[in-house]
Scaffold this motif. Structure first.
Motif, short mmCIF file in Angstrom:
data_model
loop_
_atom_site.label_atom_id
_atom_site.label_comp_id
_atom_site.label_asym_id
_atom_site.label_seq_id
_atom_site.Cartn_x
_atom_site.Cartn_y
_atom_site.Cartn_z
N HIS A 185 0.82 -1.20 0.00
CA HIS A 185 0.00 0.00 0.00
C HIS A 185 0.86 1.26 0.00
O HIS A 185 0.52 2.27 -0.63
CB HIS A 185 -0.93 -0.01 1.21
CG HIS A 185 -2.06 -0.98 1.08
ND1 HIS A 185 -1.87 -2.34 1.20
CD2 HIS A 185 -3.39 -0.80 0.83
CE1 HIS A 185 -3.04 -2.95 1.04
NE2 HIS A 185 -3.97 -2.05 0.81
N TYR A 232 -7.48 -0.94 -2.66
CA TYR A 232 -6.44 -0.58 -1.72
C TYR A 232 -6.94 0.32 -0.58
O TYR A 232 -6.62 0.10 0.58
CB TYR A 232 -5.29 0.13 -2.45
CG TYR A 232 -4.38 -0.81 -3.20
CD1 TYR A 232 -3.30 -1.41 -2.58
CD2 TYR A 232 -4.62 -1.11 -4.54
CE1 TYR A 232 -2.46 -2.28 -3.27
CE2 TYR A 232 -3.79 -1.97 -5.23
CZ TYR A 232 -2.72 -2.56 -4.59
OH TYR A 232 -1.90 -3.42 -5.27
N ARG A 255 -6.91 2.89 7.84
CA ARG A 255 -5.61 3.11 7.21
C ARG A 255 -5.14 4.54 7.47
O ARG A 255 -5.90 5.49 7.31
CB ARG A 255 -5.68 2.84 5.71
CG ARG A 255 -6.09 1.39 5.39
CD ARG A 255 -5.85 1.05 3.93
NE ARG A 255 -6.28 -0.29 3.59
CZ ARG A 255 -5.59 -1.39 3.82
NH1 ARG A 255 -4.41 -1.31 4.40
NH2 ARG A 255 -6.05 -2.58 3.46
#
Length: 328
Positions: A158, A226, A201
């Motif tokens: 990522h 993602y 995230r």
């Protein structure tokens, strides 16, 4: 089998350097060469005896290696590199775009079958070790649910896709599991969890000169697979902050199978990783699977495979009889 398996590294970033360190620990391997798109004169291997060459040296298919370990990114490198090099060499990669693994496997298999080479794709810890744990959990306990939690830690894949975006000079991404979700699963509740209910995230990004911060932010948070399904925060920092505060690359996570056996007993299988260095651990897994790829080719078992297809005995430097005595 000859004394040492000759390993070639393609790509000399953090993962490539991790492979270099891991090969040095193996009793049956030697590092035959490092191959990079960067100028070889700008790279320094840990050992002065290790050849450092341009990837162009691989083009004729006669480089002195038994297995190439491909250390590029899954978004822009491996979809092209893995089939290409499988036409000439035995390869191992760590392709981690889960949704596209079947098509990647098919492309690499076609190339390797024609060339009579062996390839192992998507090895690492997820996909890889965690994939095996998910399969084992479902096979042993068919009535239940499997949960995977990643982090807290740096995701190389990522982070890499962020760094490749226009306007980004540097970046690191942390995957953070939500404690409430883990607690519910460990308590045997078997909740239905969406991606956003399992993780969040955190992205720390250095902008290139003149870059539009809002455009970069939008490109990150809207990226399918993602980032788009997750709670994603983007923080813009300086290069000095990135180097001072985000140089380490820890990671880890859990695979949990929550189930009931036939008599109604509650059963829980849990596998946990706590990694001080994500790239060094991933590299160590790749190196073990490189041994397996070499052995498969030696016995004429060609084509592309995943970790599901590899017998564990092929991963170890020890003789099978020794493994049976010591570990079984």
């Amino acid at each position: 089998m000859k004394d040492e398996i000759r390993i070639g590294i393609v790509g000399y970033g953090r993962l490539g350097r991790g492979v270099e360190l891991s090969v040095a620990q193996q009793p049956d391997m030697t590092l035959a060469g490092i191959y990079s798109r960067r100028s070889p004169g700008k790279l320094t291997a840990l050992s002065a005896e290790t050849p450092v060459e341009s990837v162009a040296a691989l083009e004729k298919g006669d480089a002195p290696v038994d297995v190439l370990i491909l250390c590029g990114g899954s978004r822009d490198d491996l979809p092209h590199q893995s089939p290409r090099y499988a036409r000439q060499y035995n390869i191992v990669d760590s392709y981690d775009h889960h949704a596209r693994i079947p098509e990647h496997l098919a492309a690499v298999d076609e190339a390797a079958q024609v060339a009579q080479r062996s390839a192992i794709i998507s090895s690492g810890w997820d996909p890889g070790l965690f994939s095996l744990q998910r399969l084992i959990g479902e096979a042993f306990l068919p009535e239940g649910k499997t949960y995977t939690f990643w982090g807290e830690g740096v995701s190389q894949g990522h982070s890499d896709v962020i760094r490749r975006l226009p306007g980004v000079a540097g970046a690191v991404q942390y995957t953070i599991p939500l404690e409430s979700a883990i607690e519910a699963v460990e308590g045997g509740e078997q909740p239905e969890l969406t991606a956003g209910e399992s993780h969040r995230r955190e992205c720390y990004v250095v902008l290139a000169p003149g870059a539009d911060a809002e455009a970069v932010r939008e490109a990150i948070v809207s990226m399918p697979d993602y980032f788009e399904p997750y709670q994603t925060q983007v923080h813009f920092i300086t290069q000095a902050q990135l180097e001072a505060e985000h140089a380490e690359i820890p990671h880890g996570g859990y695979v949990i199978r929550s189930a009931e056996t036939g008599g109604g007993a509650s059963q829980l299988i849990q596998t946990r990783l706590a990694l001080g260095s994500n790239p060094e651990f991933t590299a160590s897994v790749l190196v073990a699977y490189a041994r397996a790829a070499y052995r498969l080719c030696e016995r004429g078992d060609f084509g592309a495979k995943t970790v599901f297809d590899i017998a564990p005995v092929l991963l170890s430097a020890k003789d099978p009889a020794e493994l049976y005595r010591e570990l079984l």
